[in-house]
Write an enzyme that holds these catalytic residues in place. Sequence first.
Site, PDB file in Angstrom:
ATOM      1  N   SER A 151      -1.829   4.512  12.761  1.00 29.05           N
ATOM      2  CA  SER A 151      -2.277   3.706  11.612  1.00 29.05           C
ATOM      3  C   SER A 151      -2.110   2.243  11.978  1.00 29.05           C
ATOM      4  CB  SER A 151      -1.388   4.018  10.406  1.00 29.05           C
ATOM      5  OG  SER A 151      -1.473   2.986   9.440  1.00 29.05           O
ATOM      6  N   TYR A 164       6.741   6.058   6.039  1.00 28.08           N
ATOM      7  CA  TYR A 164       5.427   6.093   6.697  1.00 28.08           C
ATOM      8  C   TYR A 164       5.375   5.058   7.826  1.00 28.08           C
ATOM      9  CZ  TYR A 164       0.309   6.158   7.128  1.00 28.08           C
ATOM     10  OH  TYR A 164      -0.985   6.273   7.596  1.00 28.08           O
TER      11      TYR A 164
HETATM   12  C1  BGC Z   1      -2.789   4.433   5.018  1.00 27.98           C
HETATM   13  C2  BGC Z   1      -3.668   4.026   3.879  1.00 27.98           C
HETATM   14  C3  BGC Z   1      -3.792   2.512   3.835  1.00 27.98           C
HETATM   15  C4  BGC Z   1      -4.226   1.981   5.174  1.00 27.98           C
HETATM   16  C5  BGC Z   1      -4.321   0.461   5.222  1.00 27.98           C
HETATM   17  C6  BGC Z   1      -3.306   3.825   6.287  1.00 27.98           C
HETATM   18  O1  BGC Z   1      -2.490   4.178   7.341  1.00 27.98           O
HETATM   19  O2  BGC Z   1      -2.741   5.847   5.094  1.00 27.98           O
HETATM   20  O3  BGC Z   1      -3.158   4.526   2.677  1.00 27.98           O
HETATM   21  O4  BGC Z   1      -4.724   2.141   2.850  1.00 27.98           O
HETATM   22  O5  BGC Z   1      -3.344   2.414   6.156  1.00 27.98           O
HETATM   23  O6  BGC Z   1      -3.226  -0.159   4.631  1.00 27.98           O
END
Ligand code: BGC
Length: 265
Positions: A151, A164
């Site tokens: 991410s 996360y």
């Molecule tokens: C998340 C999303 C978020 C995006 C940008 C991703 O890794 O799962 O929920 O909107 O990152 O912030």
Amino acid sequence: MEELTGKNILVTGATSGIGQAIAARLVAEGSNVALNYRNDINKLDDTKKMIEKMTSKMDNKGGQYLPVEGDVSEEKDILRMYDEVIKKWGSLDILVNNAGIQIYDPSEQVETDDFDKVINVNLRGAYLCAREAIQHFLNTEKKGIILNVSSVHEIIPRPQYVSYAISKGGIKSMTQTLALEYAPYGIRVNAIAPGATDTSINDDWLDDPQKKQAMKRRIPLGRVGTPEEMAAAAAFLMSDEAQYITGQTLFIDGGMTLYPNFLNS
Ligand code: BGC
């Protein structure tokens, strides 16, 4: 991407969002794809529809798929999934570590169970799946590939989503460590880092015009990404076109990681 035709690939979390798009793209490329899902057998219908859509767009190259149930936070499920895949197709060429969850909470209030849940799926599960894949690659002398779905939050701090953010920071480190450790065997390990993407994990802001606008302001290209765009980058990293790339994270984020606040400064 001809070299993906006939490859045996396991995609975790394959029945929703980015995982679903990656799985569908790979079947359309002619790969044999094990679709890992958990408790969401109904979502398989959506996945099948997406596979049909992509397959018809790209000519049918004979890709097959095999649903495999399992929770990647359970080691025994992972081992069973590998058994099922090897039994069906004889070997595995590529692992796509996609399964991921996120839980919102101010960091001082996070329940230990919630913290564990996120880390166990996003990081520990991804590592255990990678470990099994690498053992198989080494035992069969295969130049296998691992593609992690990270991410933008592997580098952008994410308040209220500390577990996360930690998990994605860990994925970056895992990608680099495994890439270095197994490069001598020709095994490649890379990651994609999606930005804001149009998937159900983001329904809370996608369905709220004000929140969506606020999100778009963080994206220099001015729009949310599609799961298909994430799948295209993933397919590239798994293809021979990327055979000299390892240990890298490819950001697919419309420029979100470019410090957009500086645009008008
Ligand atoms: C998340 C999303 C978020 C995006 C940008 C991703 O890794 O799962 O929920 O909107 O990152 O912030």
